[in-house]
Design a protein around this motif. Structure first.
Motif, PDB file in Angstrom:
ATOM      1  N   TYR A   1     -22.530 -37.177  55.113  1.00 36.31           N
ATOM      2  CA  TYR A   1     -21.262 -36.782  55.697  1.00 36.31           C
ATOM      3  C   TYR A   1     -20.148 -36.969  54.675  1.00 36.31           C
ATOM      4  CZ  TYR A   1     -23.759 -37.022  60.103  1.00 36.31           C
ATOM      5  OH  TYR A   1     -24.660 -36.821  61.105  1.00 36.31           O
ATOM      6  N   ASN A   2     -19.218 -36.007  54.638  1.00 35.02           N
ATOM      7  CA  ASN A   2     -18.078 -36.149  53.752  1.00 35.02           C
ATOM      8  C   ASN A   2     -17.083 -37.103  54.382  1.00 35.02           C
ATOM      9  OD1 ASN A   2     -18.830 -34.247  51.696  1.00 35.02           O
ATOM     10  ND2 ASN A   2     -18.609 -32.696  53.282  1.00 35.02           N
ATOM     11  N   SER A   3     -16.590 -38.037  53.593  1.00 38.61           N
ATOM     12  CA  SER A   3     -15.689 -39.043  54.118  1.00 38.61           C
ATOM     13  C   SER A   3     -14.633 -39.358  53.078  1.00 38.61           C
ATOM     14  CB  SER A   3     -16.472 -40.322  54.458  1.00 38.61           C
ATOM     15  OG  SER A   3     -15.591 -41.344  54.823  1.00 38.61           O
ATOM     16  N   VAL A   4     -13.419 -39.611  53.546  1.00 40.03           N
ATOM     17  CA  VAL A   4     -12.354 -40.023  52.642  1.00 40.03           C
ATOM     18  C   VAL A   4     -12.054 -41.497  52.793  1.00 40.03           C
ATOM     19  CG1 VAL A   4     -11.260 -37.757  52.602  1.00 40.03           C
ATOM     20  CG2 VAL A   4     -10.567 -39.410  54.328  1.00 40.03           C
ATOM     21  N   SER A   5     -12.779 -42.185  53.656  1.00 37.00           N
ATOM     22  CA  SER A   5     -12.567 -43.615  53.796  1.00 37.00           C
ATOM     23  C   SER A   5     -13.374 -44.342  52.745  1.00 37.00           C
ATOM     24  CB  SER A   5     -12.994 -44.076  55.193  1.00 37.00           C
ATOM     25  OG  SER A   5     -14.360 -43.815  55.399  1.00 37.00           O
ATOM     26  N   ALA A   6     -12.880 -45.498  52.334  1.00 44.59           N
ATOM     27  CA  ALA A   6     -13.521 -46.228  51.249  1.00 44.59           C
ATOM     28  C   ALA A   6     -14.630 -47.108  51.773  1.00 44.59           C
ATOM     29  CB  ALA A   6     -12.500 -47.094  50.525  1.00 44.59           C
ATOM     30  N   ALA A   7     -15.787 -47.048  51.137  1.00 45.08           N
ATOM     31  CA  ALA A   7     -16.836 -48.018  51.400  1.00 45.08           C
ATOM     32  C   ALA A   7     -16.422 -49.321  50.745  1.00 45.08           C
ATOM     33  CB  ALA A   7     -18.151 -47.514  50.832  1.00 45.08           C
ATOM     34  N   PRO A   8     -17.002 -50.479  51.123  1.00 37.28           N
ATOM     35  CA  PRO A   8     -16.578 -51.750  50.566  1.00 37.28           C
ATOM     36  C   PRO A   8     -16.590 -51.809  49.048  1.00 37.28           C
ATOM     37  CG  PRO A   8     -18.003 -52.108  52.451  1.00 37.28           C
ATOM     38  CD  PRO A   8     -17.991 -50.645  52.188  1.00 37.28           C
ATOM     39  N   ALA A   9     -17.495 -51.037  48.419  1.00 38.17           N
ATOM     40  CA  ALA A   9     -17.603 -51.123  46.966  1.00 38.17           C
ATOM     41  C   ALA A   9     -16.892 -49.983  46.264  1.00 38.17           C
ATOM     42  CB  ALA A   9     -19.074 -51.137  46.551  1.00 38.17           C
ATOM     43  N   ASN A  10     -16.011 -49.247  46.936  1.00 39.66           N
ATOM     44  CA  ASN A  10     -15.325 -48.130  46.317  1.00 39.66           C
ATOM     45  C   ASN A  10     -13.846 -48.158  46.659  1.00 39.66           C
ATOM     46  OD1 ASN A  10     -18.268 -47.066  46.882  1.00 39.66           O
ATOM     47  ND2 ASN A  10     -17.463 -45.905  45.178  1.00 39.66           N
ATOM     48  N   ALA A  11     -13.034 -47.792  45.674  1.00 38.89           N
ATOM     49  CA  ALA A  11     -11.600 -47.725  45.907  1.00 38.89           C
ATOM     50  C   ALA A  11     -11.255 -46.446  46.654  1.00 38.89           C
ATOM     51  CB  ALA A  11     -10.859 -47.765  44.569  1.00 38.89           C
ATOM     52  N   LEU A  12     -10.208 -46.499  47.453  1.00 38.36           N
ATOM     53  CA  LEU A  12      -9.742 -45.318  48.169  1.00 38.36           C
ATOM     54  C   LEU A  12      -9.051 -44.383  47.183  1.00 38.36           C
ATOM     55  CD1 LEU A  12      -9.291 -43.972  50.942  1.00 38.36           C
ATOM     56  CD2 LEU A  12      -7.070 -45.103  50.991  1.00 38.36           C
ATOM     57  N   PRO A  13      -9.487 -43.118  47.068  1.00 36.30           N
ATOM     58  CA  PRO A  13      -8.816 -42.191  46.159  1.00 36.30           C
ATOM     59  C   PRO A  13      -7.350 -42.016  46.530  1.00 36.30           C
ATOM     60  CG  PRO A  13     -10.918 -41.302  46.937  1.00 36.30           C
ATOM     61  CD  PRO A  13     -10.618 -42.518  47.746  1.00 36.30           C
ATOM     62  N   ASP A  14      -6.526 -41.772  45.525  1.00 33.73           N
ATOM     63  CA  ASP A  14      -5.097 -41.583  45.741  1.00 33.73           C
ATOM     64  C   ASP A  14      -4.834 -40.098  45.969  1.00 33.73           C
ATOM     65  OD1 ASP A  14      -2.389 -41.479  45.786  1.00 33.73           O
ATOM     66  OD2 ASP A  14      -2.076 -42.548  43.895  1.00 33.73           O
ATOM     67  N   PHE A  15      -4.561 -39.697  47.209  1.00 35.71           N
ATOM     68  CA  PHE A  15      -4.407 -38.292  47.537  1.00 35.71           C
ATOM     69  C   PHE A  15      -3.061 -37.738  47.080  1.00 35.71           C
ATOM     70  CE2 PHE A  15      -7.741 -39.589  50.408  1.00 35.71           C
ATOM     71  CZ  PHE A  15      -8.635 -38.551  50.273  1.00 35.71           C
ATOM     72  N   GLN A  16      -2.196 -38.572  46.550  1.00 36.39           N
ATOM     73  CA  GLN A  16      -0.898 -38.090  46.097  1.00 36.39           C
ATOM     74  C   GLN A  16      -0.946 -37.593  44.653  1.00 36.39           C
ATOM     75  OE1 GLN A  16       1.801 -41.330  46.685  1.00 36.39           O
ATOM     76  NE2 GLN A  16       1.499 -41.421  48.885  1.00 36.39           N
ATOM     77  N   GLU A  17      -2.086 -37.778  43.986  1.00 32.29           N
ATOM     78  CA  GLU A  17      -2.114 -37.466  42.560  1.00 32.29           C
ATOM     79  C   GLU A  17      -2.359 -36.000  42.263  1.00 32.29           C
ATOM     80  OE1 GLU A  17      -4.525 -39.915  40.171  1.00 32.29           O
ATOM     81  OE2 GLU A  17      -3.821 -41.784  41.034  1.00 32.29           O
ATOM     82  N   GLY A  18      -3.112 -35.295  43.118  1.00 31.89           N
ATOM     83  CA  GLY A  18      -3.463 -33.914  42.798  1.00 31.89           C
ATOM     84  C   GLY A  18      -3.446 -33.036  44.022  1.00 31.89           C
ATOM     85  N   GLY A  19      -3.589 -31.733  43.776  1.00 33.28           N
ATOM     86  CA  GLY A  19      -3.616 -30.800  44.885  1.00 33.28           C
ATOM     87  C   GLY A  19      -4.930 -30.881  45.634  1.00 33.28           C
ATOM     88  N   ALA A  20      -4.863 -30.734  46.945  1.00 33.20           N
ATOM     89  CA  ALA A  20      -6.068 -30.810  47.763  1.00 33.20           C
ATOM     90  C   ALA A  20      -6.866 -29.524  47.633  1.00 33.20           C
ATOM     91  CB  ALA A  20      -5.696 -31.046  49.224  1.00 33.20           C
ATOM     92  N   GLY A  21      -8.194 -29.656  47.591  1.00 35.17           N
ATOM     93  CA  GLY A  21      -9.047 -28.493  47.557  1.00 35.17           C
ATOM     94  C   GLY A  21      -9.256 -27.938  48.954  1.00 35.17           C
ATOM     95  N   ASP A  22     -10.058 -26.887  49.056  1.00 32.77           N
ATOM     96  CA  ASP A  22     -10.367 -26.329  50.369  1.00 32.77           C
ATOM     97  C   ASP A  22     -11.118 -27.365  51.199  1.00 32.77           C
ATOM     98  OD1 ASP A  22     -11.118 -23.065  48.959  1.00 32.77           O
ATOM     99  OD2 ASP A  22      -9.227 -23.909  49.672  1.00 32.77           O
ATOM    100  N   ASP A  23     -10.818 -27.382  52.491  1.00 33.32           N
ATOM    101  CA  ASP A  23     -11.479 -28.346  53.360  1.00 33.32           C
ATOM    102  C   ASP A  23     -12.949 -28.020  53.545  1.00 33.32           C
ATOM    103  OD1 ASP A  23      -9.168 -29.795  53.649  1.00 33.32           O
ATOM    104  OD2 ASP A  23      -8.521 -28.694  55.421  1.00 33.32           O
ATOM    105  N   LEU A  24     -13.326 -26.744  53.406  1.00 25.88           N
ATOM    106  CA  LEU A  24     -14.727 -26.342  53.382  1.00 25.88           C
ATOM    107  C   LEU A  24     -14.962 -25.573  52.094  1.00 25.88           C
ATOM    108  CD1 LEU A  24     -15.758 -25.133  56.954  1.00 25.88           C
ATOM    109  CD2 LEU A  24     -16.447 -27.206  55.770  1.00 25.88           C
ATOM    110  N   ASN A  25     -15.942 -26.013  51.326  1.00 23.65           N
ATOM    111  CA  ASN A  25     -16.236 -25.362  50.055  1.00 23.65           C
ATOM    112  C   ASN A  25     -17.652 -24.799  50.089  1.00 23.65           C
ATOM    113  OD1 ASN A  25     -15.550 -24.951  47.076  1.00 23.65           O
ATOM    114  ND2 ASN A  25     -17.499 -26.018  46.958  1.00 23.65           N
ATOM    115  N   TYR A  26     -17.795 -23.526  49.728  1.00 24.13           N
ATOM    116  CA  TYR A  26     -19.092 -22.853  49.679  1.00 24.13           C
ATOM    117  C   TYR A  26     -19.502 -22.676  48.222  1.00 24.13           C
ATOM    118  CZ  TYR A  26     -18.629 -21.565  54.618  1.00 24.13           C
ATOM    119  OH  TYR A  26     -18.503 -21.594  55.987  1.00 24.13           O
TER     120      TYR A  26
END
Length: 547
Positions: free
Chosen positions: A312-337
């Motif tokens: 499953y695609n997730s934007v929440s951080a697992a305990p061993a991963n930092a949360l990506p900073d969504f303010q740094e770049g443009g968002a891609g398509d929510d569904l990518n083929y």
């Protein structure tokens, strides 16, 4: 030893018992695969004239996901048809395998010796027993777990026990199986046939489509999935090579020169656990049971999602991963083929292949996340609720170089070809920065602590509850035992209102608890520590503590 001479073959249907119907063999033109096992299937078959077209391999589609896309006039029926099947596969039950055959049996010699007896005759055909039909018994619940339903009782098939029964002009003969030395079939083999009922889908075409006379079908079904993975190799000069691969698993339908598309995203598929009532194995009992399930209350659903995070695609951080900073770049398509071309896969096949790779630059940092020690009411969490996460990790920081998102997937990190770590990379948009943890920073000593400052403590009344406002001083201690400079990314979480902090950190609200009595906040520092250097950073905040 028994010698058996038999013809072998396969079980196949030869005819439908309905006149005027035309066999339909839809060609699967494309499939779009999600990572959770749901697929979008597009198929079509030719119907240049009006009539009834029968599809005997009907799909187990998802409720509300089966559609006819045609400019003709077409209706669909899920029903059954009686079919004749030719049986030529040995089952090991001689009475059934040789039914209707003229045979010659050579029996074993007796203890007194002499010529072995020979018996000839026609093998008696067992009468067919009525069997209650049941193509499937059960359904998928909201957590994609199979829930079985007790199958209907069936009659025990007829048997001749330990005898082979022959028919002749003088009557039936019962030959004990253990006494048979060999069997020869006299004359050409007779292919036995049996009649059975099979679920089918009938397309009643009253007006043929103008689009080349093809009826087009689109449906959602379970049974096709893809599982991506990444390998990232750190090279000299801060270079990072990102390789991508996938495994495609087919448990749905045969694919022949079919366009395969890999879909990444997190779409809402509300009825993924509900079988269509159009499916031949459906029952109203199972259908309404599936519809009646509360998917938000399925026991173990959260645990199942956690175990299958890679699916499953997730934007929440697992305990061993930092949360990506969504303010740094443009968002891609929510569904990518992403197409991997035309592929042929039989049911049960898996395909592993490389996907396009890329190179980018990366930065080695030490990531230290200090978790919030309090709940939303300002009370300290018990030691049992505290998670062992306040440790520094060597991490890899980079920006997604592709023009499409990096979907959630396992990642292996190497350095110069040597293994460094394996972890989980969350969804990363094009141009977005992310940070992947590799190894614990054991040569960097870190320590965090909090103390409540003395002084008058104000009582505050909020929403009918008493709270005590107190001021807290947090301290972060760092000591670099390495022989080189390190860059630290520090994130300290707390609940309350910010007062002051050293070294001008970035302060921001956390996504959780923004409407609680104590706002959930975090401070972010990027610090450089020289070889052997020690440093102490302090910050202060106020918090309301519930009585």
């Amino acid at each position: 030893m028994m010698k058996l001479v038999l013809a072998t073959g396969f079980l196949f249907a030869v005819s439908f018992h309905a006149s005027g119907e035309i066999p339909a063999v839809p060609q699967v033109e494309s499939v779009g695969l999600f990572k959770n096992g749901v697929a979008v299937v597009r198929a079509s078959f030719e119907a240049k004239e009006a009539g009834s077209y029968v599809w005997d391999e009907l799909p187990r589609s998802i409720h509300g996901g089966f559609w006819i896309e045609s400019d003709g006039v077409v209706s669909v029926r899920a029903t059954t048809r009686m079919v004749d099947e030719a049986v030529a596969v040995p089952t090991g039950i001689l009475q059934r395998d040789l039914a209707g055959q003229s045979v010659t049996l050579r029996l074993k010699k007796g203890s007194e010796g002499g010529e072995a007896p020979v018996v000839s005759g026609k093998v008696w055909a067992l009468p067919e027993q009525p069997v209650t039909k049941s193509w499937d018994s059960g359904f998928f619940d909201a957590s994609s777990s199979w829930r079985g339903i007790s199958p209907p009782r069936t009659e025990t098939p007829a048997s001749t026990g330990n005898f082979l029964v022959l028919e002749s002009a003088s009557g039936r003969q019962f030959i004990e199986l253990y006494s048979i030395a060999s069997i020869s079939v006299d004359g050409p083999a007779v292919v036995a046939k049996r009649e059975s009922e099979k679920p089918v889908m009938v397309f009643d075409v009253s007006q043929p489509p103008r689009d080349g006379g093809r009826v087009r079908i689109t449906y959602l079904a379970r049974g096709l999935a893809w599982a991506p993975s990444y390998r990232m190799d750190m090279g000299e000069g801060g270079k990072l090579s990102i390789r991508r691969s996938t495994v495609v698993r087919n448990e749905l339908i045969g694919l022949r020169d079919t366009e395969v598309q890999l879909i990444s995203g997190f779409p809402n598929i509300e009825f993924a656990h509900v079988d269509s009532a159009l499916w031949g194995g459906a029952t109203l009992t199972a259908f309404f049971q599936q519809l009646g399930q509360d998917t938000s209350r399925v026991s173990g659903a959260r645990g199942a999602a956690t175990q299958q995070m890679v699916m499953y695609n997730s934007v929440s951080a697992a305990p061993a991963n930092a949360l990506p900073d969504f303010q740094e770049g443009g968002a891609g398509d929510d569904l990518n083929y992403e197409s991997i071309g035309k592929r042929s896969l039989a049911p049960g096949d898996s395909l592993s292949m490389e996907l396009p790779a890329a190179e980018t630059t990366c930065e080695r940092v030490v990531e230290w996340v200090v978790k919030d020690p309090r709940d939303a009411y300002g009370r300290y969490l018990s030691s049992g609720m505290q998670r062992d996460e306040n440790e520094a990790w060597d991490a890899l920081k980079f920006v997604n170089p592709f023009d499409f998102p990096l979907t959630t997937a396992p990642v292996v990190i190497t350095e110069g070809g040597r293994f460094r770590s394996q972890g989980l990379s969350q969804w990363v948009n094009p141009g977005q920065s992310t940070c992947l943890r590799m190894t614990k920073a054991l040569s960097l000593q870190t320590r965090s602590s909090e103390v409540e400052e003395e002084g008058q403590r104000e009582l505050v009344w909020v929403g009918g509850n008493n709270y005590r406002r107190t001021t807290v001083r947090g301290t972060l201690e760092l000591h670099n035992f390495r022989g080189k400079e390190v860059t630290l990314d520090i994130r300290a979480e707390f609940s309350g209102e910010m007062i002051e902090a050293q070294d001008k950190p970035v302060a921001r609200l956390r996504t959780e608890g923004v409407t609680s009595v104590n706002p959930r906040r975090e401070l972010l520092w990027t610090l450089k520590l020289a070889p052997g250097e020690q440093k102490t950073v302090t910050y202060r905040y106020s918090v309301l503590v519930s009585h």
